[in-house]
Design a protein around this motif. Structure first.
Motif, mmCIF file in Angstrom:
data_model
loop_
_atom_site.group_PDB
_atom_site.id
_atom_site.type_symbol
_atom_site.label_atom_id
_atom_site.label_comp_id
_atom_site.label_asym_id
_atom_site.label_seq_id
_atom_site.Cartn_x
_atom_site.Cartn_y
_atom_site.Cartn_z
ATOM 1 N N VAL A 1 29.100 -47.630 -88.746
ATOM 2 C CA VAL A 1 30.086 -47.018 -90.021
ATOM 3 C C VAL A 1 28.612 -46.666 -91.042
ATOM 4 C CG1 VAL A 1 31.208 -47.611 -92.126
ATOM 5 C CG2 VAL A 1 32.032 -48.323 -89.694
ATOM 6 N N VAL A 2 27.734 -47.603 -91.388
ATOM 7 C CA VAL A 2 26.875 -47.409 -92.344
ATOM 8 C C VAL A 2 26.112 -45.986 -91.786
ATOM 9 C CG1 VAL A 2 24.837 -48.151 -93.441
ATOM 10 C CG2 VAL A 2 26.914 -49.507 -93.373
ATOM 11 N N LYS A 3 25.717 -46.185 -90.816
ATOM 12 C CA LYS A 3 24.845 -44.946 -89.960
ATOM 13 C C LYS A 3 25.374 -43.547 -90.336
ATOM 14 C CE LYS A 3 22.740 -43.125 -85.856
ATOM 15 N NZ LYS A 3 22.903 -43.316 -84.599
ATOM 16 N N GLU A 4 27.161 -43.622 -89.970
ATOM 17 C CA GLU A 4 27.877 -42.223 -90.072
ATOM 18 C C GLU A 4 27.787 -42.017 -91.701
ATOM 19 O OE1 GLU A 4 30.019 -38.959 -89.494
ATOM 20 O OE2 GLU A 4 28.839 -40.290 -87.804
ATOM 21 N N ARG A 5 28.276 -42.977 -92.416
ATOM 22 C CA ARG A 5 28.242 -42.759 -93.911
ATOM 23 C C ARG A 5 26.883 -41.981 -94.613
ATOM 24 N NH1 ARG A 5 30.047 -40.259 -97.727
ATOM 25 N NH2 ARG A 5 30.403 -41.378 -99.672
ATOM 26 N N LEU A 6 25.730 -42.831 -93.915
ATOM 27 C CA LEU A 6 24.435 -42.131 -94.513
ATOM 28 C C LEU A 6 24.237 -40.827 -94.094
ATOM 29 C CD1 LEU A 6 21.968 -45.353 -94.171
ATOM 30 C CD2 LEU A 6 22.852 -44.171 -95.959
ATOM 31 N N GLU A 7 24.620 -40.644 -93.003
ATOM 32 C CA GLU A 7 24.423 -39.120 -92.353
ATOM 33 C C GLU A 7 25.235 -38.177 -93.127
ATOM 34 O OE1 GLU A 7 25.117 -39.229 -88.091
ATOM 35 O OE2 GLU A 7 23.182 -40.407 -87.953
ATOM 36 N N GLU A 8 26.397 -38.697 -93.504
ATOM 37 C CA GLU A 8 27.323 -37.645 -94.296
ATOM 38 C C GLU A 8 26.834 -37.600 -95.824
ATOM 39 O OE1 GLU A 8 32.158 -37.857 -95.710
ATOM 40 O OE2 GLU A 8 31.145 -39.513 -94.872
ATOM 41 N N VAL A 9 26.322 -38.673 -96.400
ATOM 42 C CA VAL A 9 25.759 -38.595 -97.831
ATOM 43 C C VAL A 9 24.726 -37.548 -97.910
ATOM 44 C CG1 VAL A 9 24.485 -39.889 -99.402
ATOM 45 C CG2 VAL A 9 26.736 -40.676 -98.784
ATOM 46 N N GLU A 10 23.545 -37.707 -96.711
ATOM 47 C CA GLU A 10 22.419 -36.847 -96.411
ATOM 48 C C GLU A 10 22.851 -35.597 -96.444
ATOM 49 O OE1 GLU A 10 20.095 -38.656 -93.443
ATOM 50 O OE2 GLU A 10 19.481 -40.245 -94.695
ATOM 51 N N ALA A 11 23.829 -35.170 -95.655
ATOM 52 C CA ALA A 11 24.160 -33.821 -95.428
ATOM 53 C C ALA A 11 24.747 -33.173 -96.928
ATOM 54 C CB ALA A 11 25.310 -33.714 -94.232
ATOM 55 N N GLU A 12 25.463 -33.956 -97.480
ATOM 56 C CA GLU A 12 26.093 -33.681 -98.811
ATOM 57 C C GLU A 12 25.032 -33.249 -99.755
ATOM 58 O OE1 GLU A 12 28.561 -36.825 -100.195
ATOM 59 O OE2 GLU A 12 30.191 -36.273 -98.456
ATOM 60 N N ALA A 13 23.843 -34.150 -99.866
ATOM 61 C CA ALA A 13 22.837 -34.041 -100.571
ATOM 62 C C ALA A 13 22.048 -32.571 -100.138
ATOM 63 C CB ALA A 13 21.868 -35.103 -100.746
ATOM 64 N N THR A 14 21.680 -32.490 -98.943
ATOM 65 C CA THR A 14 21.219 -31.241 -98.605
ATOM 66 C C THR A 14 21.871 -30.047 -99.022
ATOM 67 O OG1 THR A 14 20.042 -32.540 -96.509
ATOM 68 C CG2 THR A 14 20.174 -29.959 -96.546
ATOM 69 N N ALA A 15 23.360 -29.992 -98.891
ATOM 70 C CA ALA A 15 24.052 -28.863 -99.195
ATOM 71 C C ALA A 15 23.883 -28.680 -100.548
ATOM 72 C CB ALA A 15 25.553 -29.175 -98.736
ATOM 73 N N ILE A 16 23.914 -29.633 -101.705
ATOM 74 C CA ILE A 16 23.876 -29.328 -102.998
ATOM 75 C C ILE A 16 22.414 -28.645 -103.234
ATOM 76 C CG2 ILE A 16 23.797 -30.683 -105.223
ATOM 77 C CD1 ILE A 16 25.911 -32.538 -103.867
ATOM 78 N N LYS A 17 21.579 -29.517 -102.647
ATOM 79 C CA LYS A 17 20.119 -28.937 -102.825
ATOM 80 C C LYS A 17 19.969 -27.327 -102.645
ATOM 81 C CE LYS A 17 17.713 -33.178 -102.688
ATOM 82 N NZ LYS A 17 16.615 -33.867 -101.698
ATOM 83 N N GLU A 18 20.740 -27.005 -101.708
ATOM 84 C CA GLU A 18 20.569 -25.507 -101.114
ATOM 85 C C GLU A 18 21.502 -24.752 -101.873
ATOM 86 O OE1 GLU A 18 21.745 -25.581 -97.081
ATOM 87 O OE2 GLU A 18 20.036 -26.506 -96.208
ATOM 88 N N TYR A 19 22.518 -25.067 -102.410
ATOM 89 C CA TYR A 19 23.422 -24.548 -103.335
ATOM 90 C C TYR A 19 22.696 -24.231 -104.841
ATOM 91 C CZ TYR A 19 27.110 -23.552 -106.591
ATOM 92 O OH TYR A 19 27.972 -22.769 -107.412
ATOM 93 N N ILE A 20 22.082 -25.175 -105.189
ATOM 94 C CA ILE A 20 21.221 -25.265 -106.354
ATOM 95 C C ILE A 20 19.948 -24.250 -106.049
ATOM 96 C CG2 ILE A 20 19.636 -26.309 -107.983
ATOM 97 C CD1 ILE A 20 21.659 -28.777 -107.656
ATOM 98 N N ALA A 21 19.546 -24.390 -105.172
ATOM 99 C CA ALA A 21 18.354 -23.420 -104.788
ATOM 100 C C ALA A 21 18.778 -21.804 -104.690
ATOM 101 C CB ALA A 21 17.527 -23.944 -103.495
ATOM 102 N N THR A 22 19.900 -21.549 -104.293
ATOM 103 C CA THR A 22 20.204 -20.156 -104.258
ATOM 104 C C THR A 22 21.232 -19.676 -105.272
ATOM 105 O OG1 THR A 22 22.336 -20.858 -102.839
ATOM 106 C CG2 THR A 22 20.284 -20.355 -101.588
ATOM 107 N N ALA A 23 21.315 -20.529 -106.324
ATOM 108 C CA ALA A 23 22.293 -20.285 -107.191
ATOM 109 C C ALA A 23 21.657 -19.497 -108.309
ATOM 110 C CB ALA A 23 23.031 -21.477 -108.067
#
Length: 143
Positions: free
Chosen positions: A121-143
């Motif tokens: 459960v922790v592994k899955e949740r960490l992967e989810e949080v990392e994916a969200e962080a990456t998506a936010i960084k990409e969004y900010i970089a392209t905004a």
């Protein structure tokens, strides 16, 4: 995210043992498979109990080495809460946190179909949080 996602990645193999087997046999299986708990199956219910490394340590601490020759049914936890493959990861995390256990069997249609651990459960949740962080960084970089 749901439990089926974890099972699709890790597999649905579940280590089980019969209630009449000894604590020593359970300890051997845990060590060989490098896992923290075994589900107890009696052929009548999907899950009739669970025995963990902690249960074995408590049994030996309380009853001495002779406990290792006793059946797992004497020391297993009988009240086992389960989930389904459609249970959300946050719901499983909440269940584990509130009930203070580390393994949740997955039961569907009256059949044992998997098990998830706190590590899964922790592994899955960490992967989810990392994916969200990456998506936010990409969004900010392209905004």
């Amino acid at each position: 995210m749901i439990v089926n996602r974890i099972l699709s990645l890790k597999g649905r193999d579940v280590a089980t043992i019969e209630p009449s087997r000894t604590l020593s046999e359970a300890a051997r299986v845990l060590a060989e498979r490098r896992i923290g708990a075994l589900l107890i199956v009696d052929g009548q219910r999907p899950v009739s109990g669970i025995i963990s490394e902690r249960d074995i340590v408590r049994a030996v601490a309380t009853h001495g080495a002779k406990a290792l020759e006793e059946p797992v049914s004497r020391f297993m936890t009988e009240k086992v809460l389960t989930c389904t493959g459609e249970t959300s990861i946050p719901d499983v995390m909440e269940l584990m946190t509130q009930q203070k256990f580390r393994h949740v069997p997955v039961v569907e249609g009256g059949r044992l179909v998997g098990i998830v651990s706190i590590g899964d459960v922790v592994k899955e949740r960490l992967e989810e949080v990392e994916a969200e962080a990456t998506a936010i960084k990409e969004y900010i970089a392209t905004a």
